[in-house]
Write an enzyme that holds these catalytic residues in place. Structure first.
Site, PDB file in Angstrom:
ATOM      1  N   SER A 141      -6.803  10.869  -4.615  1.00  0.00           N
ATOM      2  CA  SER A 141      -6.367   9.522  -5.655  1.00  0.00           C
ATOM      3  C   SER A 141      -5.779  10.274  -6.845  1.00  0.00           C
ATOM      4  O   SER A 141      -5.650  11.547  -6.922  1.00  0.00           O
ATOM      5  CB  SER A 141      -7.805   9.383  -6.300  1.00  0.00           C
ATOM      6  OG  SER A 141      -7.612   8.381  -7.255  1.00  0.00           O
ATOM      7  N   TYR A 154     -16.689  10.060  -8.628  1.00  0.00           N
ATOM      8  CA  TYR A 154     -15.254  10.008  -8.034  1.00  0.00           C
ATOM      9  C   TYR A 154     -14.308  10.873  -8.489  1.00  0.00           C
ATOM     10  O   TYR A 154     -13.731  11.610  -7.482  1.00  0.00           O
ATOM     11  CB  TYR A 154     -14.834   8.611  -8.420  1.00  0.00           C
ATOM     12  CG  TYR A 154     -13.878   8.126  -7.377  1.00  0.00           C
ATOM     13  CD1 TYR A 154     -13.908   7.532  -6.420  1.00  0.00           C
ATOM     14  CD2 TYR A 154     -12.318   8.097  -8.194  1.00  0.00           C
ATOM     15  CE1 TYR A 154     -13.011   6.904  -5.612  1.00  0.00           C
ATOM     16  CE2 TYR A 154     -11.281   7.808  -7.315  1.00  0.00           C
ATOM     17  CZ  TYR A 154     -11.455   7.061  -6.250  1.00  0.00           C
ATOM     18  OH  TYR A 154     -10.360   6.579  -5.354  1.00  0.00           O
TER      19      TYR A 154
HETATM   20  P1  NAD Z   1     -11.992   0.216   1.117  1.00  0.00           P
HETATM   21  O1  NAD Z   1     -13.351  -0.173   0.525  1.00  0.00           O
HETATM   22  O2  NAD Z   1     -11.060  -1.184   1.277  1.00  0.00           O
HETATM   23  O3  NAD Z   1     -12.274   0.875   2.413  1.00  0.00           O
HETATM   24  C1  NAD Z   1     -13.191   2.043   2.409  1.00  0.00           C
HETATM   25  C2  NAD Z   1     -13.175   2.120   3.984  1.00  0.00           C
HETATM   26  O4  NAD Z   1     -14.405   3.030   4.152  1.00  0.00           O
HETATM   27  C3  NAD Z   1     -13.892   1.000   4.754  1.00  0.00           C
HETATM   28  O5  NAD Z   1     -13.515   0.980   5.954  1.00  0.00           O
HETATM   29  C4  NAD Z   1     -15.335   1.157   4.710  1.00  0.00           C
HETATM   30  O6  NAD Z   1     -16.338   0.487   5.892  1.00  0.00           O
HETATM   31  C5  NAD Z   1     -15.600   2.615   5.003  1.00  0.00           C
HETATM   32  N1  NAD Z   1     -16.842   3.271   4.461  1.00  0.00           N
HETATM   33  C6  NAD Z   1     -17.505   3.073   3.574  1.00  0.00           C
HETATM   34  N2  NAD Z   1     -18.536   3.921   3.765  1.00  0.00           N
HETATM   35  C7  NAD Z   1     -18.530   4.559   4.624  1.00  0.00           C
HETATM   36  C8  NAD Z   1     -19.511   5.507   5.475  1.00  0.00           C
HETATM   37  N3  NAD Z   1     -20.454   5.951   4.652  1.00  0.00           N
HETATM   38  N4  NAD Z   1     -18.972   5.992   6.641  1.00  0.00           N
HETATM   39  C9  NAD Z   1     -17.905   5.709   7.089  1.00  0.00           C
HETATM   40  N5  NAD Z   1     -17.101   4.524   6.597  1.00  0.00           N
HETATM   41  C10 NAD Z   1     -17.394   4.345   5.410  1.00  0.00           C
HETATM   42  O7  NAD Z   1     -11.438   1.337   0.227  1.00  0.00           O
HETATM   43  P2  NAD Z   1      -9.923   1.668  -0.190  1.00  0.00           P
HETATM   44  O8  NAD Z   1      -9.436   1.285  -1.202  1.00  0.00           O
HETATM   45  O9  NAD Z   1      -8.946   1.439   1.100  1.00  0.00           O
HETATM   46  O10 NAD Z   1     -10.092   3.518  -0.248  1.00  0.00           O
HETATM   47  C11 NAD Z   1      -9.802   4.300   0.914  1.00  0.00           C
HETATM   48  C12 NAD Z   1      -9.746   5.636   0.241  1.00  0.00           C
HETATM   49  O11 NAD Z   1      -8.334   5.553  -0.797  1.00  0.00           O
HETATM   50  C13 NAD Z   1     -10.770   6.139  -0.453  1.00  0.00           C
HETATM   51  O12 NAD Z   1     -11.133   7.362  -0.243  1.00  0.00           O
HETATM   52  C14 NAD Z   1     -10.612   5.730  -2.030  1.00  0.00           C
HETATM   53  O13 NAD Z   1     -11.097   6.647  -2.841  1.00  0.00           O
HETATM   54  C15 NAD Z   1      -8.979   6.111  -1.898  1.00  0.00           C
HETATM   55  N6  NAD Z   1      -8.124   5.682  -3.149  1.00  0.00           N
HETATM   56  C16 NAD Z   1      -8.230   4.262  -3.262  1.00  0.00           C
HETATM   57  C17 NAD Z   1      -7.362   3.686  -4.221  1.00  0.00           C
HETATM   58  C18 NAD Z   1      -7.284   2.088  -4.748  1.00  0.00           C
HETATM   59  O14 NAD Z   1      -6.746   1.880  -5.656  1.00  0.00           O
HETATM   60  N7  NAD Z   1      -7.648   1.414  -3.673  1.00  0.00           N
HETATM   61  C19 NAD Z   1      -6.903   4.333  -5.155  1.00  0.00           C
HETATM   62  C20 NAD Z   1      -6.701   5.868  -5.153  1.00  0.00           C
HETATM   63  C21 NAD Z   1      -7.595   6.270  -3.998  1.00  0.00           C
END
Ligand code: NAD
Length: 259
Positions: A141, A154
């Protein structure tokens, strides 16, 4: 990527799903993982397989439990599936000041956003070494590079995963296995929608106004990064063109960390 298999953690939603789509479009077989409605996930699994003529399996594994990660790799090996591409993407967020940050939320965020990647990489590595090729992409991130208030677990986990990425890259430097990280800015996924909704409620403003406020604070482009764009960057890191990209933290953040 024909004939290769990619395990994308947390790929039932958001960024992980975008990455799974980009890799499947290049011919990789996919192991989907994450939570959600069973019928919806099956629809997703079958649709992805049919659209790209690849094999797609779904593994309902809670990655906060290391024995489940070990069992997953053992199960895949037994089914003759080697993980050639590992994308550590699953992640959660919790927002609170440190003095009231619930200790169970600290444990959960560290377990999923940091420790799960360690366990998955250590389980994937022997197979990658045996086959002489591998790609590991850790979804970090902008919060792996800079901090924001009230996100202690985080930010700690995301800074940690960039360190882990460098160590693994050095340990594999003389092999055809690479390990890199991607540092996205805001992406409009369920993880961020929760933060927008909380902000709207706290400030008594509409969700649309909260969305603009969120972007204005950090992301100079004032546009969200998309799961599709992150999928394409992941596909590049998995390509032969990226064979000498090692231990990198690639930003795709609308200018967030350029400030
Ligand atoms: P999201 O909530 O849309 O998806 C998260 C996924 O992880 C889902 O498929 C969920 O079912 C799964 N998950 C949750 N707990 C779990 C567990 N215990 N075991 C297995 N799977 C599990 O989130 P996202 O925004 O797509 O985030 C994905 C990654 O990207 C994360 O690591 C997040 O930190 C990172 N990220 C997101 C953003 C953003 O703005 N959305 C920015 C930077 C980084």
């Amino acid at each position: 990527m024909k004939g290769k298999t990619a395990l994308v953690t947390g790929s039932t939603s958001g960024i992980g799903l975008g990455i799974a789509r980009s890799l499947a479009a290049r011919g990789a077989n996919i192991v989907l993982n994450g939570f959600g409605d069973a019928a919806e996930i099956e629809k997703l699994r079958a649709g992805l397989a049919a659209e790209h003529s690849v094999t797609v399996v779904y593994e309902n594994v809670d990655l906060t439990r290391p024995p489940e990660i070990e069992a997953l790799f053992a199960r895949l090996a037994q089914a003759g599936i080697g993980v050639d591409i590992l994308v550590n993407n699953a992640g959660i967020q919790h927002v609170a000041p440190i003095e009231s940050f619930p200790t169970d939320r600290w444990d959960a965020v560290i377990a999923l956003n940091l420790s799960a990647a360690f366990h998955a990489i250590r389980c994937a590595m022997p197979g990658m070494k045996a086959r002489g090729w591998g790609r590991i992409v850790n979804i970090a991130s902008a919060h792996g590079l800079v901090a924001s208030a009230e996100k202690v677990a985080y930010v700690a986990a995301k800074h940690g995963i960039l360190g882990m990425t460098k160590v693994v890259a050095l340990e594999t430097a003389r092999t055809s296995i690479t390990c890199n990280a991607i540092c996205p800015g805001w992406v409009l996924t369920p993880l961020v929608q929760k933060q927008i909704d909380a902000r709207a409620q706290q400030a008594g403003i509409t969700a649309e106004a909260a969305k603009i406020a969120l972007l204005s604070e950090k992301q100079p482009s004032l546009e969200f990064v998309t799961p599709e764009q992150l999928g394409e960057l992941t596909a590049f890191l998995c390509s032969e063109a990226a064979a000498q990209v090692r231990g990198a933290a690639y930003t795709m953040d609308g200018g967030w960390t350029a400030q």
